[in-house]
Design an enzyme around this catalytic site. Structure first.
Site, PDB file in Angstrom:
ATOM      1  CG  MET A  93      51.170  -7.339  38.131  1.00 45.73           C
ATOM      2  SD  MET A  93      51.745  -5.811  38.940  1.00 45.73           S
ATOM      3  CE  MET A  93      51.738  -6.328  40.641  1.00 45.73           C
ATOM      4  NE  ARG A  94      56.683 -12.649  32.744  1.00 49.50           N
ATOM      5  CZ  ARG A  94      56.962 -13.862  33.214  1.00 49.50           C
ATOM      6  NH1 ARG A  94      56.081 -14.508  33.948  1.00 49.50           N
ATOM      7  NH2 ARG A  94      58.104 -14.438  32.935  1.00 49.50           N
ATOM      8  CG  HIS A 112      55.930   0.798  42.778  1.00 55.94           C
ATOM      9  ND1 HIS A 112      55.737  -0.568  42.708  1.00 55.94           N
ATOM     10  CD2 HIS A 112      56.166   1.079  44.081  1.00 55.94           C
ATOM     11  CE1 HIS A 112      55.865  -1.090  43.924  1.00 55.94           C
ATOM     12  NE2 HIS A 112      56.122  -0.111  44.775  1.00 55.94           N
ATOM     13  CB  VAL A 147      62.254  -4.843  41.412  1.00 50.77           C
ATOM     14  CG1 VAL A 147      60.757  -4.676  41.556  1.00 50.77           C
ATOM     15  CG2 VAL A 147      62.576  -6.136  40.679  1.00 50.77           C
ATOM     16  CB  ALA A 176      46.834   9.493  43.126  1.00 50.28           C
TER      17      ALA A 176
HETATM   18  C1  GAR Z   1      48.510  -0.398  39.848  1.00 50.55           C
HETATM   19  O1  GAR Z   1      48.285   0.026  41.159  1.00 50.55           O
HETATM   20  C2  GAR Z   1      49.980  -0.321  39.512  1.00 50.55           C
HETATM   21  O2  GAR Z   1      50.635   0.787  40.053  1.00 50.55           O
HETATM   22  C3  GAR Z   1      50.482  -1.589  40.137  1.00 50.55           C
HETATM   23  O3  GAR Z   1      49.500  -2.541  39.814  1.00 50.55           O
HETATM   24  C4  GAR Z   1      48.228  -1.891  39.713  1.00 50.55           C
HETATM   25  C5  GAR Z   1      47.627  -2.230  38.372  1.00 50.55           C
HETATM   26  O4  GAR Z   1      46.333  -1.713  38.265  1.00 50.55           O
HETATM   27  N1  GAR Z   1      51.786  -1.948  39.645  1.00 50.55           N
HETATM   28  C6  GAR Z   1      52.713  -2.511  40.389  1.00 50.55           C
HETATM   29  O5  GAR Z   1      52.546  -2.776  41.554  1.00 50.55           O
HETATM   30  C7  GAR Z   1      54.000  -2.789  39.666  1.00 50.55           C
HETATM   31  N2  GAR Z   1      55.073  -2.964  40.603  1.00 50.55           N
HETATM   32  P1  GAR Z   1      45.619  -1.606  36.868  1.00 50.55           P
HETATM   33  O6  GAR Z   1      45.814  -2.935  36.154  1.00 50.55           O
HETATM   34  O7  GAR Z   1      44.180  -1.368  37.238  1.00 50.55           O
HETATM   35  O8  GAR Z   1      46.241  -0.466  36.118  1.00 50.55           O
END
Ligand code: GAR
Length: 200
Positions: A93-94, A112, A147, A176
């Site tokens: 998330m960076r 994403h 991004v 999914a």
């Molecule tokens: C997931 O939904 C991933 O797609 C999202 O964070 C979540 C992490 O879940 N990523 C983003 O939004 C990146 N822009 P997880 O830690 O359980 O895999």
């Protein structure tokens, strides 16, 4: 047997996508292996999934760096030591700096939770609900500057159901995601997906 695609996974949180990738890589005939896990948050839940599978982990706490560039340089150095074929961002998330992205050009993927190019950035499920969408989904794409941009490798659709909230849609989309990321890495491993040469 051809060598498996070596994947370094980079996480920030719970790591359910990482857990799904580890499970997929453990299947007979899997085309990729998770060789290392990197994380920017000490104590992130995902680290336990890696440890349980005996995969080496490294925490690089972003709070210990004075700038985004300094953190990215440390992550870059650590990743180079791991020598992965692919760096798979999974809930990382960076925002990454341009030099870092450039140095992993064509070798870094991201997942994403939306049907990109729709709903980039934060709260994509909320964005979809507020837009009145009836279909949502998730995307695995190559990472390029910008991004949630970059050439799309694979997508999966997830219907939005009556009464869905941000939480229910997020949970259904995550299921999914867990299939899609393994599919995308398998496609890369098998030469069915590659970074388009013209992409920036
Ligand atoms: C997931 O939904 C991933 O797609 C999202 O964070 C979540 C992490 O879940 N990523 C983003 O939004 C990146 N822009 P997880 O830690 O359980 O895999």
């Amino acid at each position: 047997m051809t060598a498996k695609l070596k994947v370094a996974v980079v996480i920030s949180g719970g790591g359910s996508n990482l857990k799904a990738l580890i499970a997929a890589a453990a299947q007979p005939g899997a085309a990729f292996e998770v060789t290392h896990v990197f994380c920017n948050r000490p104590g992130a839940g995902g680290l336990a999934h890696a440890a349980a599978a005996g995969i080496p982990t490294m925490v690089i706490d972003h709070k210990g760096f004075s700038s985004r560039g300094a953190f990215d340089a440390a992550l870059d150095t650590a990743l180079r030591t791991a020598e992965p074929d692919i760096v798979a961002l999974a809930g990382f998330m960076r925002i990454l700096t341009a030099p870092f992205i450039e140095s992993w050009r064509g070798k870094m993927t991201n997942i994403h939770p939306s049907l990109l190019p729709l709903y980039k950035g934060l709260h994509p499920h909320r964005q979809a609900l507020e837009a009145g969408a009836t279909m949502h989904g998730c995307t695995v794409h190559w990472v390029t500057p910008g991004v949630d941009e970059g050439p799309i490798i694979a997508q999966a659709e997830v219907p939005i159901l009556p009464g869905d909230t941000e939480e229910t849609l997020q949970a259904r989309t995550l299921i999914a995601e867990h299939k899609l990321y393994a599919q995308a890495l398998t496609m890369i491993a098998n030469g069915e997906a590659s970074f388009p040469p013209s992409s920036s």
